[in-house]
Design an enzyme around this catalytic site. Sequence first.
Site, PDB file in Angstrom:
ATOM      1  CE  LYS A 114      -4.312  -1.845   1.690  1.00  0.00           C
ATOM      2  NZ  LYS A 114      -5.341  -1.897   2.702  1.00  0.00           N
ATOM      3  CE  LYS A 195      -9.305 -13.054  -2.680  1.00  0.00           C
ATOM      4  NZ  LYS A 195      -8.789 -13.246  -1.387  1.00  0.00           N
ATOM      5  CE  LYS A 198     -12.070  -5.283   0.195  1.00  0.00           C
ATOM      6  NZ  LYS A 198     -12.072  -5.725   1.548  1.00  0.00           N
TER       7      LYS A 198
HETATM    8  P1  AMP Z   1     -11.681  -9.255   1.962  1.00  0.00           P
HETATM    9  O1  AMP Z   1     -12.945  -9.045   1.191  1.00  0.00           O
HETATM   10  O2  AMP Z   1     -10.514  -9.497   1.051  1.00  0.00           O
HETATM   11  O3  AMP Z   1     -11.433  -8.233   3.018  1.00  0.00           O
HETATM   12  O4  AMP Z   1     -11.846 -10.638   2.735  1.00  0.00           O
HETATM   13  C1  AMP Z   1     -12.705 -10.833   3.837  1.00  0.00           C
HETATM   14  C2  AMP Z   1     -12.816 -12.317   4.108  1.00  0.00           C
HETATM   15  O5  AMP Z   1     -13.466 -12.992   3.006  1.00  0.00           O
HETATM   16  C3  AMP Z   1     -11.476 -13.037   4.280  1.00  0.00           C
HETATM   17  O6  AMP Z   1     -11.607 -14.023   5.281  1.00  0.00           O
HETATM   18  C4  AMP Z   1     -11.228 -13.693   2.953  1.00  0.00           C
HETATM   19  O7  AMP Z   1     -10.467 -14.859   3.075  1.00  0.00           O
HETATM   20  C5  AMP Z   1     -12.641 -14.030   2.481  1.00  0.00           C
HETATM   21  N1  AMP Z   1     -12.708 -13.949   1.002  1.00  0.00           N
HETATM   22  C6  AMP Z   1     -12.546 -12.816   0.247  1.00  0.00           C
HETATM   23  N2  AMP Z   1     -12.689 -13.092  -1.065  1.00  0.00           N
HETATM   24  C7  AMP Z   1     -12.942 -14.429  -1.170  1.00  0.00           C
HETATM   25  C8  AMP Z   1     -13.187 -15.313  -2.259  1.00  0.00           C
HETATM   26  N3  AMP Z   1     -13.218 -14.886  -3.514  1.00  0.00           N
HETATM   27  N4  AMP Z   1     -13.419 -16.622  -1.975  1.00  0.00           N
HETATM   28  C9  AMP Z   1     -13.400 -17.065  -0.698  1.00  0.00           C
HETATM   29  N5  AMP Z   1     -13.180 -16.284   0.368  1.00  0.00           N
HETATM   30  C10 AMP Z   1     -12.955 -14.983   0.158  1.00  0.00           C
END
Ligand code: AMP
Length: 330
Positions: A114, A195, A198
């Site tokens: 970052k 993957k 967001k």
């Molecule tokens: P984040 O949205 O990256 O802040 O992730 C929040 C939580 O969601 C974390 O525990 C990630 O491991 C899980 N997570 C985020 N994106 C995915 C995805 N595409 N598939 C599975 N788990 C996800």
Amino acid sequence: MEDKKRVLTGLQPTGIIHLGNYIGAIKQMVEYQEKYDSYIFVADLHSITIPQDKDTLSKKTRDLIALYLACGIDPNRNTIFIQSENLYHTNLAWILECNSYFGELSRMHQFKEKSLKNQNFTVGLLTYPVLMAADILLYDADYVPVGIDQKQHVEITRDIAIRFNNKYGKTFKIPEPLITETGTKILDLVDPTKKMSKSTENPKGIITLLDDLEVARKKIMGATTDSETIVRFDPENKPGISNLINIYSSITNKSIKEIEKEFEGCNYGTFKSKVADAVVELLKTIQDKYNSIISSGIIDEILDSGKDKSSKIAKAKYELAKERMGFKRY
Ligand code: AMP
Ligand code: TRP
């Protein structure tokens, strides 16, 4: 209750929760509440390491809580609170900052990434992991469920706690990360080599939990697949179909083998419409609950009691850490 292990996690109020988050993280939190003494808080102080819009920050926090409740987080089995409402987090963070080193913080992956993107970063971006250490150590958490990107922050929490205990006497419990996403990683629907995230550029690749139901159905129907017509789980050669199988399996709790059998001889259209039905049904259930929660007074009741309970626990640990370092009336 007393001898249950304690699990604690923080959620940033980023505004978007997608199907990947639900399947990869929230579903697991819902399972943890069965066996652990469970704490969930909104890490709103962490979110301001990058500028936030002051007019929407508190709404995002409330929405996030309503959505977690709608996904099955049970307020009777979780202590739910807002980080900025509990002053001991920042108080302990200062004490821990004075027991952490610039070198170790500047080596954190997330900080490096970052700070390279935006050279004009704040000091908060550097000290972020120490606030996270305070979040965790205040509660004697045994386990900290996080995505793999946060694992290093739990590791530095352990280092800081061990260092403090060695120097000032046993004060903190040493937590362990519980890495979510070890099972199913949900992929982008348009580009299934990435993957679901967001930060995706194409909104067709991601289904958020508050997506319009018909829009969500269209996203599944339009998901990228391959030129075969066999519903078979093969993540390497058939990432799109395998991703839809994973989604269907997570929502229906059917095994991959059962799903392959269910759709033997079916074309992709038939399969996709079944997946879309399952996704739409899930979203509808979540959205109905969300709508009834968001317009009720229940969130404030939950947050008030979460604030009281978490502050009591945090105060005791903070006072102990202070005393260990020699802060007392002479
Ligand atoms: P984040 O949205 O990256 O802040 O992730 C929040 C939580 O969601 C974390 O525990 C990630 O491991 C899980 N997570 C985020 N994106 C995915 C995805 N595409 N598939 C599975 N788990 C996800
Ligand atoms: N840093 C975490 C994230 O970005 C959120 C967080 C803050 C957290 N404090 C925490 C997670 C304590 C677990 C435990 O996702």
